[in-house]
Every structure is written in structure tokens, then in C-alpha cells.
Write an enzyme that holds these catalytic residues in place. Structure first.
Site, PDB file in Angstrom:
ATOM      1  CG  HIS A  63      -0.531   0.349   2.507  1.00  0.00           C
ATOM      2  ND1 HIS A  63      -0.431   1.661   2.921  1.00  0.00           N
ATOM      3  CD2 HIS A  63      -0.153  -0.403   3.573  1.00  0.00           C
ATOM      4  CE1 HIS A  63      -0.015   1.701   4.175  1.00  0.00           C
ATOM      5  NE2 HIS A  63       0.169   0.461   4.595  1.00  0.00           N
ATOM      6  CG  ASP A 176       2.240   1.870   8.011  1.00  0.00           C
ATOM      7  OD1 ASP A 176       1.960   1.206   7.001  1.00  0.00           O
ATOM      8  OD2 ASP A 176       1.463   2.005   8.980  1.00  0.00           O
ATOM      9  CD  GLU A 205      -3.098  -0.888   5.097  1.00  0.00           C
ATOM     10  OE1 GLU A 205      -2.926  -1.860   5.872  1.00  0.00           O
ATOM     11  OE2 GLU A 205      -2.874   0.290   5.449  1.00  0.00           O
ATOM     12  CD  GLU A 206      -2.214   3.164   7.111  1.00  0.00           C
ATOM     13  OE1 GLU A 206      -2.960   2.753   8.021  1.00  0.00           O
ATOM     14  OE2 GLU A 206      -0.985   2.985   7.101  1.00  0.00           O
ATOM     15  CG  ASP A 228       1.788  -2.989   5.983  1.00  0.00           C
ATOM     16  OD1 ASP A 228       2.316  -2.005   6.541  1.00  0.00           O
ATOM     17  OD2 ASP A 228       0.609  -2.977   5.600  1.00  0.00           O
ATOM     18  CG  HIS A 319      -0.382   4.512  12.236  1.00  0.00           C
ATOM     19  ND1 HIS A 319      -1.756   4.507  12.100  1.00  0.00           N
ATOM     20  CD2 HIS A 319       0.073   3.657  11.286  1.00  0.00           C
ATOM     21  CE1 HIS A 319      -2.109   3.689  11.122  1.00  0.00           C
ATOM     22  NE2 HIS A 319      -1.009   3.159  10.622  1.00  0.00           N
TER      23      HIS A 319
END
Length: 352
Positions: A63, A176, A205-206, A228, A319
């Protein structure tokens, strides 16, 4: 600078929140083009790069979107109110410098807060919530913001560039999952696989594994790998009982995530990846986690079900704008993917 470092810096520093990944896809297209036969962008915005070959066909999903913000409205004094796109811890955002991707071009801004000098004791004890935050882009009023092309729906990303730490470690935003994209591209460069390979830069994706779901339905691969990042338990504030993984100890193979609400990787797929790692003397870590999932969950449940696995790089502080990983781990992940593409026909025999 190694090619992995160069590519990781290029992609980490790029900007593309969920649903607005176009500029990142443009960079990926340029980098991946020499290693595939054709490239297209599908209806949702996924980049699908195909190397033609034999069955079994293998999909690699990485992603490309990053968590960020989106302008909700601009108030009469020119301050931007926003919503989050993807999962943020509120206090991570406070006092960050950001880039507002206005129609006129990038505009810098800050997520401001009250100085401690004028805070009451109760203010200091109470965390600031995202609903009360705002972006100050320097605009005098709503009209100035409008003239710059800042409006409802304007994306906002964190202003942060990749930086080297000690040893082989780097820190930056959007590792990420730009690290997963690097793994995918580097694996294509290295592999001698004769299989048809679909290298897919998935979108959104998130915010719900959306691009993986639609692209897997379209491609219908015989087997798939999601790349990932994942959470190590090797720094203060987190314990081994939360994660037994360590940065610098090699690729991570997922056995189960989200306590089984995400993917439970089939024994056949685990054997394929673990035995390939053993054959090529690539140290790996096995992950069983209670929270978080990846594109693999959506792919595995597409159509009648697709053989799907996950190869991840252990990454600290995900994140956040200061994610940290090991370049050697990214290199080893790419190597495992490259070799797994070559061994896939042993495990997933198909009739032409």
C-alpha cells in the site's frame, strides 16, 4: 547511499494520503517500469505493474497511502479545521509542521496550541483532542485561504524528511508503508521467477484495505504476498508480551494478526515462506499479534479465497512522523520476497 536508501528516501519524503496517492504512484511508475512489461492505473487508483510469465501467478501488494489529514473547512480568520485520514494518536499531531496541498501548490502550516505561559493547571492536565486542533497556514482570513486554493477536501500531510540515525537505521514519515513499496520494487529487480507477477501499489489501505480488495478481485492471482511494516517490542514503553519482534532481526512472517479477526495465514503459505527463508539462509521472525492488520486480509477473502501471506519489516513508532527501521531488514525482506517468487511453483501447482 545504497539503492534501497535512495528509494526509501524518495518515497518516504513523497506525500499522498489515502485517496490522494497520485503523486506517489507517479514516482513508483518511474522506478518499477524497467522490471515489468506493462503498467496501468485502475479505477480506484491502484498501480498494477505486470511482468508476464507462467502460472502460478503471484500478486505482491504494497500500500502506497500514508495517514494524514483533510481540510474540513476554513474559518473566518483563516484557520483550517480538519479531520484525520487514518489512525492517529491525538497528541502525536500537536505542534507538528504540515504541508497543505493547495490548488496553487504546497503551503506550509503548523498545528498550533496555547503556550504554557497562559495555560491553567487544568489545561496542562487535559490532553488536546483532534477535534479542537487547527492548522495555521499564515492566512489572514478565509478569503486569503480561498485565493490559495485551500478548501474543503484539501489534503494535509506532515512536513518531515527521512534522516539517518546510528548504524543502518533511519527515521521518517510514511515508512508505513513506503518501506513495503521499496521491498516490492527491489524484489522485482532481484528475482529470476518465471511466474506472472502482479506488483500492485494499492490505495486506501489505511482506511479499510480498499485498493487491495478491488485489485485482487480484478487480477485473481493464484497466490499473493502483502508487504508492510509491523510493531517490534524492543524499546521503552512496550514489552515482549505486547510484541516478541525485534528490529534488526530480519523479515517478519505473519501467522495471525488482529487476534484472528485479520488474517490467519494458512499452514501451506507459512510453510512456503518459512522453508524458502531456511533454504536461502535468511533469518526470519514469526508474528502472532493481537491488533492491526494488512492488505492480506482483504486479498485472502477475495472471490473463492486466495493463498495469501505477509512479509513485514519491524518498524518502531508506526503511525507517527518519526518511524524507525533498519535498512538491513528492508534488504532482507526484499531478498525473501525475490526468492519466494521463485519457489512459489513448488507449493502452488496449477493446471494451465
Amino acid at each position: 547511499m545504497s539503492d534501497i536508501e535512495r528509494l526509501l528516501e524518495l518515497l518516504s519524503n513523497a506525500h499522498g494520503i489515502s485517496g490522494r496517492e497520485g503523486s506517489v504512484q507517479d514516482l513508483i511508475r518511474q522506478e518499477i517500469a524497467p522490471y515489468v512489461d506493462e503498467i496501468r492505473i485502475d479505477n480506484l487508483g491502484n498501480l498494477v505493474a505486470t511482468r508476464k510469465g507462467e502460472r502460478p501467478s503471484v500478486m505482491i501488494a504494497a500500500h502506497v497511502d500514508e495517514i494524514g489529514l483533510m481540510t474540513k473547512y476554513v474559518d473566518e480568520k483563516g484557520f483550517l479545521r480538519f479531520v484525520t485520514i487514518g489512525g492517529w494518536f491525538d497528541q502525536t499531531l500537536l505542534n507538528q509542521r504540515v504541508i497543505v496541498h493547495a490548488d496553487s501548490g504546497p503551503v506550509y502550516g503548523v498545528i498550533g496550541s496555547k503556550p504554557p505561559h497562559v495555560m491553567k493547571d487544568d489545561d496542562k492536565k487535559k490532553p488536546v483532542e483532534i477535534k479542537d486542533m487547527f492548522v495555521d497556514a499564515g492566512c489572514a482570513d478565509e478569503e486569503e485561504a480561498k485565493a490559495l486554493g485551500i478548501k474543503a477536501g484539501t489534503p494535509i500531510t506532515i512536513d518531515r524528511a527521512l534522516a539517518k540515525l546510528a548504524g543502518d537505521r533511519v527515521t521518517g514519515k510514511a515508512l508505513d508503508n513506503r518501506a513495503g513499496v521499496v521491498m516490492m520494487i527491489e524484489a522485482l529487480k532481484r528475482t529470476r521467477s518465471k511466474s506472472t507477477i502482479y506488483a500492485v501499489g494499492t490505495v486506501q489501505e489505511e482506511v479499510g484495505l480498499k485498493g487491495a480488495r478491488t485489485s485482487a478481485f480484478d487480477l485473481r492471482p493464484d497466490v499473493a504476498l502483502a508487504t508492510d511494516v509491523t510493531i517490534p517490542g524492543d524499546h521503552p514503553g512496550i514489552e515482549k508480551k505486547d510484541s516478541a519482534l525485534e528490529m534488526g532481526k530480519g523479515p517478519v512472517i505473519t501467522i495471525a494478526d488482529a487476534s484472528g479477526r485479520g488474517i490467519i495465514t494458512t499452514e501451506k503459505v507459512v510453510s512456503w515462506l518459512a522453508e524458502t527463508a531456511g533454504e536461502f539462509e535468511i533469518p526470519v521472525q514469526m508474528d502472532v499479534s493481537g491488533g492491526g492488520t494488512t492488505d492480506a486480509t482483504a486479498i485472502q477473502l477475495t472471490r473463492e479465497g486466495i493463498h495469501t501471506g505477509v512479509i513485514s519489516v519491524a518498524t518502531r513508532y508506526i503511525h507517527s512522523p518519526v518511524e524507525v527501521l533498519s535498512i538491513k531488514d528492508v534488504d532482507a525482506c526484499a531478498e525473501l520476497i525475490a526468492r519466494a517468487l521463485e519457489t512459489a511453483p513448488r507449493y502452488f501447482k496449477t493446471e494451465e
